[in-house]
Each structure stands twice: as structure tokens, then as C-alpha cells.
Design a protein around this motif. Structure first.
Motif, PDB file in Angstrom:
ATOM      1  N   LYS A 112      -3.540 -58.559  54.362  1.00 38.29           N
ATOM      2  CA  LYS A 112      -2.546 -57.219  53.646  1.00 38.29           C
ATOM      3  C   LYS A 112      -3.977 -56.467  52.662  1.00 38.29           C
ATOM      4  O   LYS A 112      -3.736 -55.171  53.095  1.00 38.29           O
ATOM      5  N   ARG A 113      -4.661 -56.556  51.836  1.00 35.33           N
ATOM      6  CA  ARG A 113      -5.242 -56.176  50.812  1.00 35.33           C
ATOM      7  C   ARG A 113      -5.786 -54.930  51.950  1.00 35.33           C
ATOM      8  O   ARG A 113      -6.241 -53.915  51.241  1.00 35.33           O
ATOM      9  N   THR A 114      -7.200 -55.282  52.960  1.00 33.03           N
ATOM     10  CA  THR A 114      -8.047 -54.875  53.140  1.00 33.03           C
ATOM     11  C   THR A 114      -7.426 -53.730  54.207  1.00 33.03           C
ATOM     12  O   THR A 114      -7.952 -53.058  54.345  1.00 33.03           O
ATOM     13  N   ARG A 115      -5.937 -54.043  55.139  1.00 35.42           N
ATOM     14  CA  ARG A 115      -5.593 -53.834  55.680  1.00 35.42           C
ATOM     15  C   ARG A 115      -5.149 -52.516  54.965  1.00 35.42           C
ATOM     16  O   ARG A 115      -5.261 -51.005  55.638  1.00 35.42           O
ATOM     17  N   ARG A 116      -4.636 -52.999  54.011  1.00 40.89           N
ATOM     18  CA  ARG A 116      -3.922 -51.590  53.216  1.00 40.89           C
ATOM     19  C   ARG A 116      -5.324 -50.363  52.715  1.00 40.89           C
ATOM     20  O   ARG A 116      -4.845 -49.224  52.651  1.00 40.89           O
ATOM     21  N   LEU A 117      -6.574 -51.092  52.758  1.00 48.99           N
ATOM     22  CA  LEU A 117      -7.218 -49.819  52.085  1.00 48.99           C
ATOM     23  C   LEU A 117      -7.615 -49.635  53.162  1.00 48.99           C
ATOM     24  O   LEU A 117      -7.959 -47.968  52.808  1.00 48.99           O
ATOM     25  N   LYS A 118      -7.689 -49.610  54.189  1.00 46.42           N
ATOM     26  CA  LYS A 118      -8.503 -49.548  55.498  1.00 46.42           C
ATOM     27  C   LYS A 118      -7.108 -48.661  55.506  1.00 46.42           C
ATOM     28  O   LYS A 118      -7.968 -46.912  56.796  1.00 46.42           O
ATOM     29  N   THR A 119      -6.288 -48.539  55.577  1.00 46.32           N
ATOM     30  CA  THR A 119      -4.928 -47.599  55.982  1.00 46.32           C
ATOM     31  C   THR A 119      -5.775 -46.374  55.490  1.00 46.32           C
ATOM     32  O   THR A 119      -5.519 -45.188  55.391  1.00 46.32           O
ATOM     33  N   TYR A 120      -5.507 -46.111  54.071  1.00 43.53           N
ATOM     34  CA  TYR A 120      -5.615 -45.301  52.981  1.00 43.53           C
ATOM     35  C   TYR A 120      -7.041 -44.868  53.069  1.00 43.53           C
ATOM     36  O   TYR A 120      -7.035 -43.143  53.030  1.00 43.53           O
ATOM     37  N   ALA A 121      -8.161 -45.195  53.151  1.00 43.46           N
ATOM     38  CA  ALA A 121      -8.837 -44.860  54.168  1.00 43.46           C
ATOM     39  C   ALA A 121      -9.277 -43.826  54.637  1.00 43.46           C
ATOM     40  O   ALA A 121      -9.535 -42.283  54.982  1.00 43.46           O
ATOM     41  N   GLY A 122      -8.325 -44.557  56.063  1.00 44.44           N
ATOM     42  CA  GLY A 122      -8.038 -43.793  57.217  1.00 44.44           C
ATOM     43  C   GLY A 122      -7.491 -42.510  57.006  1.00 44.44           C
ATOM     44  O   GLY A 122      -7.957 -41.359  57.780  1.00 44.44           O
ATOM     45  N   ILE A 123      -6.947 -42.632  56.685  1.00 42.83           N
ATOM     46  CA  ILE A 123      -5.503 -41.158  55.731  1.00 42.83           C
ATOM     47  C   ILE A 123      -6.599 -40.076  55.222  1.00 42.83           C
ATOM     48  O   ILE A 123      -6.673 -39.176  55.549  1.00 42.83           O
ATOM     49  N   VAL A 124      -7.831 -40.494  54.205  1.00 45.31           N
ATOM     50  CA  VAL A 124      -8.610 -39.559  53.938  1.00 45.31           C
ATOM     51  C   VAL A 124      -9.634 -39.494  54.555  1.00 45.31           C
ATOM     52  O   VAL A 124     -10.020 -37.584  54.437  1.00 45.31           O
ATOM     53  N   ILE A 125      -9.823 -39.691  55.095  1.00 46.69           N
ATOM     54  CA  ILE A 125     -11.501 -39.691  56.006  1.00 46.69           C
ATOM     55  C   ILE A 125     -10.632 -38.471  57.575  1.00 46.69           C
ATOM     56  O   ILE A 125     -11.428 -37.049  57.137  1.00 46.69           O
ATOM     57  N   PHE A 126      -9.701 -38.175  57.982  1.00 49.11           N
ATOM     58  CA  PHE A 126      -9.145 -37.941  58.903  1.00 49.11           C
ATOM     59  C   PHE A 126      -8.662 -36.555  58.022  1.00 49.11           C
ATOM     60  O   PHE A 126      -8.939 -35.391  59.281  1.00 49.11           O
ATOM     61  N   THR A 127      -7.976 -36.937  57.054  1.00 48.20           N
ATOM     62  CA  THR A 127      -8.049 -35.249  56.402  1.00 48.20           C
ATOM     63  C   THR A 127      -9.125 -34.225  56.078  1.00 48.20           C
ATOM     64  O   THR A 127      -9.286 -32.893  56.628  1.00 48.20           O
ATOM     65  N   LEU A 128      -9.590 -34.826  55.702  1.00 51.09           N
ATOM     66  CA  LEU A 128     -11.549 -34.369  55.623  1.00 51.09           C
ATOM     67  C   LEU A 128     -11.896 -33.740  56.816  1.00 51.09           C
ATOM     68  O   LEU A 128     -12.517 -32.436  56.526  1.00 51.09           O
ATOM     69  N   TYR A 129     -11.921 -34.258  57.746  1.00 54.61           N
ATOM     70  CA  TYR A 129     -12.177 -34.648  59.359  1.00 54.61           C
ATOM     71  C   TYR A 129     -11.234 -32.957  59.703  1.00 54.61           C
ATOM     72  O   TYR A 129     -12.213 -31.846  60.610  1.00 54.61           O
ATOM     73  N   LEU A 130     -10.052 -32.541  59.095  1.00 57.49           N
ATOM     74  CA  LEU A 130      -9.063 -31.323  59.967  1.00 57.49           C
ATOM     75  C   LEU A 130      -9.704 -30.381  59.149  1.00 57.49           C
ATOM     76  O   LEU A 130      -9.911 -29.474  59.439  1.00 57.49           O
ATOM     77  N   VAL A 131     -10.371 -30.509  57.498  1.00 51.75           N
ATOM     78  CA  VAL A 131     -10.992 -29.541  57.024  1.00 51.75           C
ATOM     79  C   VAL A 131     -12.499 -28.887  57.638  1.00 51.75           C
ATOM     80  O   VAL A 131     -12.742 -27.299  57.558  1.00 51.75           O
ATOM     81  N   TYR A 132     -13.095 -29.948  57.885  1.00 56.21           N
ATOM     82  CA  TYR A 132     -14.140 -29.356  58.578  1.00 56.21           C
ATOM     83  C   TYR A 132     -13.684 -29.042  60.166  1.00 56.21           C
ATOM     84  O   TYR A 132     -14.822 -28.284  60.402  1.00 56.21           O
ATOM     85  N   ASP A 133     -12.918 -29.872  61.052  1.00 57.27           N
ATOM     86  CA  ASP A 133     -13.110 -29.072  62.228  1.00 57.27           C
ATOM     87  C   ASP A 133     -12.578 -27.887  62.135  1.00 57.27           C
ATOM     88  O   ASP A 133     -12.746 -26.579  63.110  1.00 57.27           O
ATOM     89  N   PHE A 134     -11.097 -27.692  61.380  1.00 55.72           N
ATOM     90  CA  PHE A 134     -11.484 -25.798  60.907  1.00 55.72           C
ATOM     91  C   PHE A 134     -12.223 -25.142  60.576  1.00 55.72           C
ATOM     92  O   PHE A 134     -12.157 -23.625  60.462  1.00 55.72           O
ATOM     93  N   ASN A 135     -13.312 -25.439  60.017  1.00 53.24           N
ATOM     94  CA  ASN A 135     -13.930 -25.498  58.820  1.00 53.24           C
ATOM     95  C   ASN A 135     -15.273 -24.599  60.367  1.00 53.24           C
ATOM     96  O   ASN A 135     -15.723 -23.960  60.436  1.00 53.24           O
ATOM     97  N   ARG A 136     -15.932 -25.457  61.356  1.00 54.53           N
ATOM     98  CA  ARG A 136     -16.685 -24.790  62.546  1.00 54.53           C
ATOM     99  C   ARG A 136     -15.956 -23.765  63.057  1.00 54.53           C
ATOM    100  O   ARG A 136     -16.876 -23.431  63.570  1.00 54.53           O
TER     101      ARG A 136
END
Length: 284
Positions: free
Chosen positions: A219-243
């Protein structure tokens, strides 16, 4: 029709098709169906980029890709919902979880949650002096799941709670999309520098997914992976809107650019929604 209008029309159409397909399909019942769905999604995604400049075939490719994605998304959301409802039901039944290891954890084990000799056992919270432990494939667990499947899963008291979580995840995703779009629109910063960093982070996330599925399973690694995914794809939204903003500034109004940007933002939204939903389900 300008580039922004084309892009958001494509995104809106793809999300509608995905939602309809996800509502129709709740489970990948056979390996053949799963293979066709996954293979079809990758093939149509490739076609979206290969045929990006060929209007209107590019739009049909986007529609097919979003349909295959929805066909996979339905079971994915259903699995998260099943785990959430069963967790609530198990809690009411007094089911407890205990991680058992035959050796002490190393420093690396404490960080990753991995331990080759660690396993999970279950027991019911009772007043008995002697606690009876059992595993996930034991008759006790199978009987509990059968009771849950027949009496609780479809019409149980947790269905409304699950619908509320789906609504919260949808609203949170909408807020993230609007917020990132506003940040790019009202900021003079060029967020193109994010590209290499979030790509490396995405690769690391995929590797973490594989390790957690095959090795760690904690559960520990799954939880870390989940929050990391939220951060990564939020930043990807910023990056793609910038494109998108850059292409608009250069006067590009082609369907090819609209398709490529739309598919990228669409994937950001779908992945962000899944990670937010997973985070909400685990936190509850």
C-alpha cells in the motif's frame, strides 16, 4: 475555425465517446476482449498521430481511440470501485489486516515497503483469546467475497458513497484542467522547460507501476505512486496547454496540430482522473 476551438471540440467529443463506452462496458470478461481493447487503443492512438493531417479521417481515428479507451476505462473504474466497496464492507465485518515477516526489515525495505518474506494475513476482530489468521485465498476470505458479491455489490449501502467519490474525482479533474489552463493563459512563463523533466518522471512512474505489480505489492508504494501520478499529469496539462498557446501565437490553425494537442490533453485528463479517483478511494 481557430486552433483553440478545434482542439476543445475534439477533446469534448472524445470525452463524450469515452464516457458512453465506459458506461456500456463494466468488465473485460475474456482475454480475447482485453487483447482487442488494449491492442485497438494502441493502434488507434498511433493512427491519430499518423493521420493527424488527413481531415476528416483524423477525427474518425480520434473517435475510435476514445471508444477503445472508454472500453478499458469502464473496467478500470469498476475495479477501483469494487476495492473501495469491499474495503468498507470488510471494515463493518471486523476484518483486520496484518503484515507478517519472518525477518527484520532493512533500510531499503522500510522505504519501499518491499520484503521478499513479508506477506499479508487477515483476521476478524473478535473477543476470542486466540486469533485465527487466514490468507486472501482462504475459504474464509472466499466466503466473505461471495457474500459481498451477492448481497452488497450491486445495491449495497456503499453504492451512493462510491457515486459521490466519482463526482468528487470528476470535479477535481475539472478544477485541475481549468486551473492549469488559467495558469498558462495569464502567466508570461514559457513552461516548455517542463517537458524533459516530466517525461523522465513519467518513465519512472511506469517502472514503479511494474515493480509494485510484480515485486513490492504494498500500500505504501501504491500510495506514493498515486500521488506522483497526480502531480505528473497536472504538470503535463500545464505543458500541453503551453504548447497550444505557442502554436496559436505562431498562427497555426491546422487540423493536424489540433488533433495532436487534443489527444495529448485528453490523455492527461483521463490519467489524472484515474489517479485522483484512486487517491480518494484509498483515503476513504
Amino acid at each position: 475555425m481557430d486552433l483553440m476551438t478545434k482542439t476543445f471540440l475534439i477533446i469534448g467529443g472524445m470525452l463524450v465517446i469515452t464516457t458512453i463506452a465506459a458506461r456500456f462496458n463494466k468488465a473485460l470478461e475474456t482475454k480475447i476482449e482485453a487483447t482487442i481493447a488494449i491492442g485497438g487503443s494502441f493502434l488507434t492512438l498511433l493512427l491519430c498521430f499518423v493521420l493527424a493531417d488527413q481531415y476528416p479521417i483524423n477525427l474518425w481515428a480520434c473517435a475510435a481511440f476514445s471508444g477503445f479507451t472508454g472500453w478499458i476505462l469502464g473496467p478500470a473504474v469498476g475495479n477501483i470501485g469494487y476495492a473501495y466497496k469491499f474495503g468498507k464492507y470488510s471494515e463493518i465485518k471486523g476484518l483486520k489486516v496484518k503484515e507478517v515477516s519472518n525477518e527484520s526489515e532493512s533500510f531499503i525495505d522500510k522505504i519501499t515497503g518491499a520484503n521478499a518474506l513479508k506477506h499479508t494475513e487477515f483476521y476478524f476482530d473478535a473477543d476470542d483469546e486466540e486469533i485465527h489468521y487466514f490468507k486472501s485465498d482462504s475459504p474464509e476470505m472466499l466466503a466473505l467475497r461471495e457474500e459481498f458479491d451477492t448481497t452488497i455489490l450491486a445495491q449495497g449501502p456503499y453504492c451512493q458513497e462510491w457515486q459521490n467519490l466519482l463526482l468528487q474525482a470528476s470535479l477535481a479533474t475539472c478544477v485541475a484542467v481549468l486551473s492549469t489552463a488559467a495558469i498558462v493563459a495569464f502567466s508570461s512563463t514559457d513552461f516548455g522547460f517542463l517537458g524533459p523533466f516530466i517525461f523522465i518522471a513519467l518513465i519512472a512512474l511506469v517502472i514503479c507501476e511494474l515493480f509494485n505489480a510484480c515485486l513490492f505489492k504494498t500500500k505504501r508504494t501504491r500510495r506514493l505512486k498515486t500521488y506522483a501520478g497526480i502531480v505528473i499529469f497536472t504538470l503535463y496539462l500545464v505543458y500541453d496547454f503551453n504548447r497550444l498557446e505557442k502554436f496559436m501565437a505562431n498562427g497555426d490553425e491546422s487540423w493536424g496540430t489540433a488533433v495532436q494537442i487534443a489527444v495529448s490533453i485528453y490523455l492527461d485528463i483521463i490519467n489524472l482522473f484515474l489517479y485522483i479517483l484512486q487517491a480518494l478511494a484509498e483515503s476513504n
